[in-house]
Design a protein around this motif. Structure first.
Motif, PDB file in Angstrom:
ATOM      1  N   ASN A  32      -6.254  24.450  25.970  1.00  0.00           N
ATOM      2  CA  ASN A  32      -6.432  25.548  25.017  1.00  0.00           C
ATOM      3  C   ASN A  32      -7.912  25.842  24.752  1.00  0.00           C
ATOM      4  O   ASN A  32      -8.287  26.274  23.668  1.00  0.00           O
ATOM      5  N   ALA A  33      -8.754  25.604  25.749  1.00  0.00           N
ATOM      6  CA  ALA A  33     -10.195  25.781  25.554  1.00  0.00           C
ATOM      7  C   ALA A  33     -10.588  27.237  25.342  1.00  0.00           C
ATOM      8  O   ALA A  33     -11.690  27.518  24.850  1.00  0.00           O
ATOM      9  N   HIS A  34      -9.717  28.180  25.722  1.00  0.00           N
ATOM     10  CA  HIS A  34     -10.011  29.603  25.559  1.00  0.00           C
ATOM     11  C   HIS A  34      -9.069  30.271  24.562  1.00  0.00           C
ATOM     12  O   HIS A  34      -9.052  31.495  24.458  1.00  0.00           O
ATOM     13  N   GLY A  35      -8.284  29.480  23.859  1.00  0.00           N
ATOM     14  CA  GLY A  35      -7.307  30.053  22.935  1.00  0.00           C
ATOM     15  C   GLY A  35      -6.075  30.580  23.636  1.00  0.00           C
ATOM     16  O   GLY A  35      -5.297  31.345  23.047  1.00  0.00           O
ATOM     17  N   GLN A  36      -5.856  30.162  24.886  1.00  0.00           N
ATOM     18  CA  GLN A  36      -4.782  30.738  25.697  1.00  0.00           C
ATOM     19  C   GLN A  36      -3.380  30.325  25.262  1.00  0.00           C
ATOM     20  O   GLN A  36      -2.400  30.859  25.767  1.00  0.00           O
ATOM     21  N   LEU A  37      -3.284  29.394  24.309  1.00  0.00           N
ATOM     22  CA  LEU A  37      -1.962  29.039  23.797  1.00  0.00           C
ATOM     23  C   LEU A  37      -1.498  29.986  22.687  1.00  0.00           C
ATOM     24  O   LEU A  37      -0.310  30.038  22.375  1.00  0.00           O
ATOM     25  N   GLY A  38      -2.436  30.696  22.062  1.00  0.00           N
ATOM     26  CA  GLY A  38      -2.063  31.662  21.037  1.00  0.00           C
ATOM     27  C   GLY A  38      -1.594  31.054  19.735  1.00  0.00           C
ATOM     28  O   GLY A  38      -0.859  31.685  18.976  1.00  0.00           O
ATOM     29  N   ILE A  39      -2.051  29.829  19.445  1.00  0.00           N
ATOM     30  CA  ILE A  39      -1.554  29.122  18.259  1.00  0.00           C
ATOM     31  C   ILE A  39      -2.553  29.151  17.110  1.00  0.00           C
ATOM     32  O   ILE A  39      -2.426  28.406  16.139  1.00  0.00           O
ATOM     33  N   GLY A  40      -3.590  30.013  17.221  1.00  0.00           N
ATOM     34  CA  GLY A  40      -4.517  30.207  16.121  1.00  0.00           C
ATOM     35  C   GLY A  40      -5.739  29.325  16.135  1.00  0.00           C
ATOM     36  O   GLY A  40      -6.551  29.378  15.206  1.00  0.00           O
ATOM     37  N   VAL A  78      -8.758  27.038  18.894  1.00  0.00           N
ATOM     38  CA  VAL A  78      -9.322  26.794  20.217  1.00  0.00           C
ATOM     39  C   VAL A  78      -9.662  25.314  20.306  1.00  0.00           C
ATOM     40  O   VAL A  78     -10.310  24.761  19.415  1.00  0.00           O
ATOM     41  N   ALA A  79      -9.243  24.657  21.380  1.00  0.00           N
ATOM     42  CA  ALA A  79      -9.487  23.232  21.545  1.00  0.00           C
ATOM     43  C   ALA A  79     -10.755  23.000  22.357  1.00  0.00           C
ATOM     44  O   ALA A  79     -11.279  23.909  23.010  1.00  0.00           O
ATOM     45  N   GLN A  80     -11.255  21.785  22.313  1.00  0.00           N
ATOM     46  CA  GLN A  80     -12.373  21.398  23.159  1.00  0.00           C
ATOM     47  C   GLN A  80     -11.894  21.264  24.611  1.00  0.00           C
ATOM     48  O   GLN A  80     -10.717  21.004  24.870  1.00  0.00           O
ATOM     49  N   VAL A  81     -12.833  21.468  25.554  1.00  0.00           N
ATOM     50  CA  VAL A  81     -12.499  21.284  26.966  1.00  0.00           C
ATOM     51  C   VAL A  81     -12.005  19.855  27.169  1.00  0.00           C
ATOM     52  O   VAL A  81     -12.621  18.893  26.717  1.00  0.00           O
ATOM     53  N   GLY A  82     -10.881  19.717  27.829  1.00  0.00           N
ATOM     54  CA  GLY A  82     -10.297  18.401  28.066  1.00  0.00           C
ATOM     55  C   GLY A  82      -9.211  18.028  27.077  1.00  0.00           C
ATOM     56  O   GLY A  82      -8.392  17.151  27.361  1.00  0.00           O
ATOM     57  N   GLU A  83      -9.195  18.667  25.923  1.00  0.00           N
ATOM     58  CA  GLU A  83      -8.135  18.412  24.960  1.00  0.00           C
ATOM     59  C   GLU A  83      -6.867  19.164  25.353  1.00  0.00           C
ATOM     60  O   GLU A  83      -6.937  20.292  25.847  1.00  0.00           O
ATOM     61  N   VAL A  84      -5.745  18.566  25.126  1.00  0.00           N
ATOM     62  CA  VAL A  84      -4.469  19.153  25.527  1.00  0.00           C
ATOM     63  C   VAL A  84      -3.492  19.101  24.355  1.00  0.00           C
ATOM     64  O   VAL A  84      -3.377  18.076  23.673  1.00  0.00           O
ATOM     65  N   VAL A  85      -2.813  20.210  24.130  1.00  0.00           N
ATOM     66  CA  VAL A  85      -1.735  20.262  23.142  1.00  0.00           C
ATOM     67  C   VAL A  85      -0.456  19.822  23.850  1.00  0.00           C
ATOM     68  O   VAL A  85       0.011  20.489  24.784  1.00  0.00           O
ATOM     69  N   LEU A  86       0.104  18.696  23.453  1.00  0.00           N
ATOM     70  CA  LEU A  86       1.216  18.095  24.182  1.00  0.00           C
ATOM     71  C   LEU A  86       2.584  18.611  23.738  1.00  0.00           C
ATOM     72  O   LEU A  86       3.541  18.554  24.509  1.00  0.00           O
ATOM     73  N   SER A  87       2.680  19.087  22.520  1.00  0.00           N
ATOM     74  CA  SER A  87       3.986  19.514  22.007  1.00  0.00           C
ATOM     75  C   SER A  87       4.094  21.030  21.991  1.00  0.00           C
ATOM     76  O   SER A  87       3.133  21.729  21.628  1.00  0.00           O
ATOM     77  N   PRO A  88       5.222  21.588  22.397  1.00  0.00           N
ATOM     78  CA  PRO A  88       5.410  23.040  22.320  1.00  0.00           C
ATOM     79  C   PRO A  88       5.188  23.556  20.902  1.00  0.00           C
ATOM     80  O   PRO A  88       5.720  22.991  19.937  1.00  0.00           O
ATOM     81  N   THR A  89       4.367  24.595  20.787  1.00  0.00           N
ATOM     82  CA  THR A  89       4.038  25.179  19.492  1.00  0.00           C
ATOM     83  C   THR A  89       4.422  26.655  19.511  1.00  0.00           C
ATOM     84  O   THR A  89       4.098  27.374  20.462  1.00  0.00           O
ATOM     85  N   ARG A  90       5.072  27.104  18.477  1.00  0.00           N
ATOM     86  CA  ARG A  90       5.571  28.481  18.462  1.00  0.00           C
ATOM     87  C   ARG A  90       4.424  29.472  18.294  1.00  0.00           C
ATOM     88  O   ARG A  90       3.507  29.257  17.501  1.00  0.00           O
ATOM     89  N   VAL A  91       4.485  30.551  19.054  1.00  0.00           N
ATOM     90  CA  VAL A  91       3.470  31.609  19.014  1.00  0.00           C
ATOM     91  C   VAL A  91       3.993  32.776  18.187  1.00  0.00           C
ATOM     92  O   VAL A  91       5.059  33.317  18.472  1.00  0.00           O
ATOM     93  N   ALA A  92       3.232  33.160  17.166  1.00  0.00           N
ATOM     94  CA  ALA A  92       3.547  34.343  16.344  1.00  0.00           C
ATOM     95  C   ALA A  92       5.040  34.417  16.014  1.00  0.00           C
ATOM     96  O   ALA A  92       5.774  35.248  16.558  1.00  0.00           O
ATOM     97  N   PRO A  93       5.522  33.564  15.119  1.00  0.00           N
ATOM     98  CA  PRO A  93       6.962  33.503  14.814  1.00  0.00           C
ATOM     99  C   PRO A  93       7.557  34.821  14.338  1.00  0.00           C
ATOM    100  O   PRO A  93       8.782  35.012  14.425  1.00  0.00           O
ATOM    101  N   ASP A  94       6.735  35.742  13.840  1.00  0.00           N
ATOM    102  CA  ASP A  94       7.256  37.011  13.342  1.00  0.00           C
ATOM    103  C   ASP A  94       7.524  38.016  14.455  1.00  0.00           C
ATOM    104  O   ASP A  94       8.059  39.101  14.194  1.00  0.00           O
TER     105      ASP A  94
END
Length: 211
Positions: free
Chosen positions: A6-14, A16-32
């Protein structure tokens, strides 16, 4: 739902992570929002809602900014979208079949926008531009950082941007060109010396256009 790098915000979860960091659990994008289809690339994700509104997030999300944008933003223009295909920029099909693309500034001069404009290095097209030729499109695929292909309503396969992997005699094209043109239209290639042969054999790239 999104997860991963998520180094570029490409997960859409609000965030931005550091390079090398990984979001391991599915996170909902824009629930509305209710999503109809989604397309993810290395640094961007695009999606279309059930009411045909296009959103992207990450780098160059199509709203005129370079990003990174960590939350979904609406793609510029009043187009009703059928589908958006995320790449280094993005391409999309409107409900009426019209095709559009936009691009990351560092590769815009290579032709991936496909609108017939010969952009100079550093010029940008960061909002959707209509593809040249006025065709009605059925599908899009991505085959390189600066190259795209598509199938129009007649069944013809066309490519634009860096096209020498599809049409060896055309290095790049700023508008869609058919890949079915006869090889007789190409001039004979120059003789290859041993140095260039070694380079080509050690850097062979096989590309696919998936529709």
């Amino acid at each position: 739902w999104c997860w991963g790098a998520n180094a570029h915000g490409q997960l859409g979860i609000g965030s931005v992570a550091q390079v090398g960091e990984v979001v391991l659990s599915p996170t909902r994008v824009a629930p509305d929002l209710r999503w109809k289809n989604v397309s993810a690339a290395v640094s961007k994700t695009c999606a279309v809602t059930e009411d045909h509104i296009g959103y992207c997030w990450g780098r160059v999300p199509g709203d005129g900014s370079e990003g990174p944008e960590p939350s979904p933003v609406q793609v510029a223009g009043a187009t009703e979208w059928r589908y958006l295909k995320a790449t280094s920029g993005a391409c999309g099909m409107a409900l009426d079949g019209q095709g559009y693309c936009w691009s990351w500034p560092t590769v815009t001069d290579q032709g991936p926008v496909g609108d017939g404009v010969e952009y100079a290095s550093g010029e940008t097209a960061m909002t959707p531009q209509p593809l040249a030729g006025g065709r009605s499109w059925e599908a899009f695929g991505w085959f390189a950082t600066a190259g795209h292909c598509g199938v129009d309503s007649s069944g013809d396969v066309l490519c634009w941007g860096i096209t020498n992997r599809i049409r060896p005699c055309v290095l790049k094209s700023f508008e869609p060109i058919s890949v079915l043109a006869p090889e007789s239209e190409c001039p004979p290639p120059p003789p290859a010396d041993r140095k260039s042969t070694r380079l080509n054999s050690s850097h062979q790239i096989i590309s696919y256009a998936v529709f």
